[in-house]
Motif scaffolding. Structure first.
Motif, PDB file in Angstrom:
ATOM      1  N   ARG A 121       0.830  -1.201   0.000  1.00  0.00           N
ATOM      2  CA  ARG A 121       0.000   0.000   0.000  1.00  0.00           C
ATOM      3  C   ARG A 121       0.868   1.256   0.000  1.00  0.00           C
ATOM      4  NH1 ARG A 121      -4.890  -0.118   0.967  1.00  0.00           N
ATOM      5  NH2 ARG A 121      -4.833  -1.959   2.294  1.00  0.00           N
ATOM      6  N   ILE A 122       0.590   2.159  -0.905  1.00  0.00           N
ATOM      7  CA  ILE A 122       1.382   3.379  -1.041  1.00  0.00           C
ATOM      8  C   ILE A 122       1.059   4.330   0.116  1.00  0.00           C
ATOM      9  CG2 ILE A 122       1.786   5.391  -2.512  1.00  0.00           C
ATOM     10  CD1 ILE A 122       0.813   3.397  -4.851  1.00  0.00           C
ATOM     11  N   VAL A 123       2.103   4.735   0.863  1.00  0.00           N
ATOM     12  CA  VAL A 123       1.876   5.592   2.034  1.00  0.00           C
ATOM     13  C   VAL A 123       2.635   6.920   1.956  1.00  0.00           C
ATOM     14  CG1 VAL A 123       1.452   3.583   3.501  1.00  0.00           C
ATOM     15  CG2 VAL A 123       3.748   4.590   3.404  1.00  0.00           C
ATOM     16  N   GLU A 124       3.505   7.073   0.972  1.00  0.00           N
ATOM     17  CA  GLU A 124       4.294   8.305   0.875  1.00  0.00           C
ATOM     18  C   GLU A 124       4.708   8.537  -0.570  1.00  0.00           C
ATOM     19  OE1 GLU A 124       7.865   8.196   3.195  1.00  0.00           O
ATOM     20  OE2 GLU A 124       8.622  10.093   2.392  1.00  0.00           O
ATOM     21  N   VAL A 125       4.429   9.729  -1.100  1.00  0.00           N
ATOM     22  CA  VAL A 125       4.821  10.084  -2.472  1.00  0.00           C
ATOM     23  C   VAL A 125       5.276  11.543  -2.498  1.00  0.00           C
ATOM     24  CG1 VAL A 125       3.174   8.465  -3.523  1.00  0.00           C
ATOM     25  CG2 VAL A 125       2.507  10.842  -3.136  1.00  0.00           C
ATOM     26  N   GLU A 126       5.948  11.905  -3.593  1.00  0.00           N
ATOM     27  CA  GLU A 126       6.291  13.308  -3.822  1.00  0.00           C
ATOM     28  C   GLU A 126       5.917  13.689  -5.238  1.00  0.00           C
ATOM     29  OE1 GLU A 126      10.120  13.771  -0.783  1.00  0.00           O
ATOM     30  OE2 GLU A 126      10.446  13.753  -2.936  1.00  0.00           O
ATOM     31  N   ALA A 127       5.452  14.928  -5.399  1.00  0.00           N
ATOM     32  CA  ALA A 127       5.127  15.439  -6.733  1.00  0.00           C
ATOM     33  C   ALA A 127       6.320  16.193  -7.311  1.00  0.00           C
ATOM     34  CB  ALA A 127       3.919  16.366  -6.655  1.00  0.00           C
TER      35      ALA A 127
ATOM     36  N   LEU B 187       5.319  19.536  -1.426  1.00  0.00           N
ATOM     37  CA  LEU B 187       4.894  18.599  -2.473  1.00  0.00           C
ATOM     38  C   LEU B 187       5.070  17.143  -2.061  1.00  0.00           C
ATOM     39  CD1 LEU B 187       6.253  20.483  -5.624  1.00  0.00           C
ATOM     40  CD2 LEU B 187       3.911  20.402  -4.735  1.00  0.00           C
ATOM     41  N   ARG B 188       5.287  16.903  -0.780  1.00  0.00           N
ATOM     42  CA  ARG B 188       5.379  15.528  -0.274  1.00  0.00           C
ATOM     43  C   ARG B 188       4.081  15.202   0.451  1.00  0.00           C
ATOM     44  NH1 ARG B 188       7.315  13.875   4.884  1.00  0.00           N
ATOM     45  NH2 ARG B 188       8.064  11.736   5.021  1.00  0.00           N
ATOM     46  N   TYR B 189       3.527  14.048   0.126  1.00  0.00           N
ATOM     47  CA  TYR B 189       2.244  13.651   0.701  1.00  0.00           C
ATOM     48  C   TYR B 189       2.399  12.314   1.411  1.00  0.00           C
ATOM     49  CZ  TYR B 189       1.041  17.018  -2.918  1.00  0.00           C
ATOM     50  OH  TYR B 189       1.006  18.130  -3.710  1.00  0.00           O
ATOM     51  N   VAL B 190       1.952  12.244   2.664  1.00  0.00           N
ATOM     52  CA  VAL B 190       2.062  11.003   3.426  1.00  0.00           C
ATOM     53  C   VAL B 190       0.731  10.706   4.115  1.00  0.00           C
ATOM     54  CG1 VAL B 190       4.475  11.590   3.876  1.00  0.00           C
ATOM     55  CG2 VAL B 190       2.768  11.969   5.657  1.00  0.00           C
ATOM     56  N   ILE B 191       0.521   9.422   4.395  1.00  0.00           N
ATOM     57  CA  ILE B 191      -0.612   9.042   5.235  1.00  0.00           C
ATOM     58  C   ILE B 191      -0.223   9.331   6.683  1.00  0.00           C
ATOM     59  CG2 ILE B 191      -2.016   7.133   6.086  1.00  0.00           C
ATOM     60  CD1 ILE B 191      -1.896   5.865   3.368  1.00  0.00           C
ATOM     61  N   ALA B 192      -1.005  10.172   7.348  1.00  0.00           N
ATOM     62  CA  ALA B 192      -0.654  10.621   8.692  1.00  0.00           C
ATOM     63  C   ALA B 192      -0.459   9.438   9.635  1.00  0.00           C
ATOM     64  CB  ALA B 192      -1.746  11.552   9.222  1.00  0.00           C
ATOM     65  N   ASP B 193       0.650   9.462  10.346  1.00  0.00           N
ATOM     66  CA  ASP B 193       0.967   8.498  11.401  1.00  0.00           C
ATOM     67  C   ASP B 193       1.131   7.062  10.921  1.00  0.00           C
ATOM     68  OD1 ASP B 193       0.959  10.419  13.493  1.00  0.00           O
ATOM     69  OD2 ASP B 193      -1.242  10.406  13.467  1.00  0.00           O
ATOM     70  N   ASN B 194       1.277   6.874   9.638  1.00  0.00           N
ATOM     71  CA  ASN B 194       1.546   5.508   9.161  1.00  0.00           C
ATOM     72  C   ASN B 194       2.999   5.148   9.450  1.00  0.00           C
ATOM     73  OD1 ASN B 194       2.535   3.489   7.016  1.00  0.00           O
ATOM     74  ND2 ASN B 194       0.304   3.323   6.894  1.00  0.00           N
ATOM     75  N   PRO B 195       3.238   4.001  10.079  1.00  0.00           N
ATOM     76  CA  PRO B 195       4.598   3.655  10.512  1.00  0.00           C
ATOM     77  C   PRO B 195       5.564   3.359   9.366  1.00  0.00           C
ATOM     78  CG  PRO B 195       3.065   1.858  10.942  1.00  0.00           C
ATOM     79  CD  PRO B 195       2.237   3.031  10.526  1.00  0.00           C
ATOM     80  N   PHE B 196       5.069   3.218   8.157  1.00  0.00           N
ATOM     81  CA  PHE B 196       5.960   2.896   7.034  1.00  0.00           C
ATOM     82  C   PHE B 196       6.452   4.132   6.286  1.00  0.00           C
ATOM     83  CE2 PHE B 196       3.887  -0.997   8.041  1.00  0.00           C
ATOM     84  CZ  PHE B 196       4.889  -1.950   7.882  1.00  0.00           C
ATOM     85  N   VAL B 197       5.973   5.288   6.680  1.00  0.00           N
ATOM     86  CA  VAL B 197       6.459   6.532   6.076  1.00  0.00           C
ATOM     87  C   VAL B 197       7.936   6.714   6.419  1.00  0.00           C
ATOM     88  CG1 VAL B 197       6.238   9.041   6.134  1.00  0.00           C
ATOM     89  CG2 VAL B 197       4.182   7.607   6.073  1.00  0.00           C
ATOM     90  N   SER B 198       8.730   7.167   5.456  1.00  0.00           N
ATOM     91  CA  SER B 198      10.168   7.314   5.666  1.00  0.00           C
ATOM     92  C   SER B 198      10.502   8.715   6.154  1.00  0.00           C
ATOM     93  CB  SER B 198      10.910   7.024   4.361  1.00  0.00           C
ATOM     94  OG  SER B 198      10.755   8.115   3.463  1.00  0.00           O
TER      95      SER B 198
END
Length: 224
Positions: A50-56, A200-211
């Motif tokens: 599941r995608i939890v962190e991306v950048e535009a 421009l960085r988007y993350v799922i809040a408080d997801n432990p897999f975010v870098s």
DNA sequence: TACATGATGCCCT
DNA sequence: GGGCATCATGTAG
């Protein structure tokens, strides 16, 4: 049934994201990709995360984007049609996976920075040469763009230019059932020097897999 | 947890 | 030849 009809049927069954999904501004596509699922099929065990962190990355107006200096052999995919894999090699060690956005002729893309393993964990661990001894170790598989690419065996030779909207591809992205719209956190991008302040960085809040550093992972990032 | 540093190779100037 | 959208390992606190 025609070949085209077969593909359309498979695309629907898989809940594959269509090219039109990517044919928009990366600032729209980025947050909408959170919660979607990246899939690698390579004939053995399908890998899913599941995608939890991306950048535009915005194209010619964004100095941090590879497309900023214009179209070259290296960044050609970013200027091509939407929904294609843009894979580059960085720091002599790592590949990174992006997907092209916006219509043919206009550059833009999304960098996949982190994901949460769902399936094929064994294959990911093998690709990363890591032994998963506790749930905590799962982070080492796919938390970070280089790690994510390695876990999915993504290379430039194998995947650059690949159509991520085609069910015949061995790499694609699907919508996820039973996963409600995540709470999205927006921060500055990581690891760049030019245009570093843009959010421009988007993350799922408080997801432990975010870098990244803790202050860019938690619900209330400090703005210092 | 926070920083510093070395490894490493491709692309563009 | 320099820069680079990173990672793993080391040290210090």
């Amino acid at each position: 049934m025609s070949h085209e009809a077969n593909i359309a049927r498979d695309r629907k069954q898989l809940k594959l994201l269509p090219a039109s999904f990517y044919d928009r501004d990366p600032r729209i596509v980025g947050p909408e990709l959170l919660g979607k699922v990246l899939v690698r099929r390579d004939g053995r065990v399908a890998r899913k995360a599941r995608i939890v962190e991306v950048e535009a990355y915005l194209g010619t107006d964004d100095l941090a984007a590879h497309s900023a200096a214009g179209r070259t052999a290296r960044n050609d995919v970013l200027f091509g049609p939407p929904g294609r894999a843009y894979v580059y090699f960085i720091y002599g060690n790592h590949y990174c996976l992006n997907v092209s956005c916006l219509p043919d002729g206009i550059a833009g893309g999304i960098l996949f920075r982190a994901a949460e393993p769902i399936d094929g964990i064994e294959a990911m661990a093998q690709a990363r040469d890591i032994i998963v001894k506790s749930p905590r170790d799962l982070r080492l598989l796919t938390s970070g763009p280089g790690r994510l690419a390695e876990a999915f065996a993504i290379t430039r030779a194998r995947d650059n230019g690949k159509d991520l909207t085609n069910p015949r591809s061995d790499l694609f992205i699907i919508a996820s059932d039973g996963f409600h719209t995540p709470r999205v956190l927006t921060t500055a991008r990581i690891g760049i020097t030019k245009a570093a302040a843009l959010p421009l960085r988007y993350v799922i809040a408080d997801n432990p897999f975010v870098s990244g550093p803790a202050r860019l992972r938690t619900a209330q990032p400090s703005n210092s």
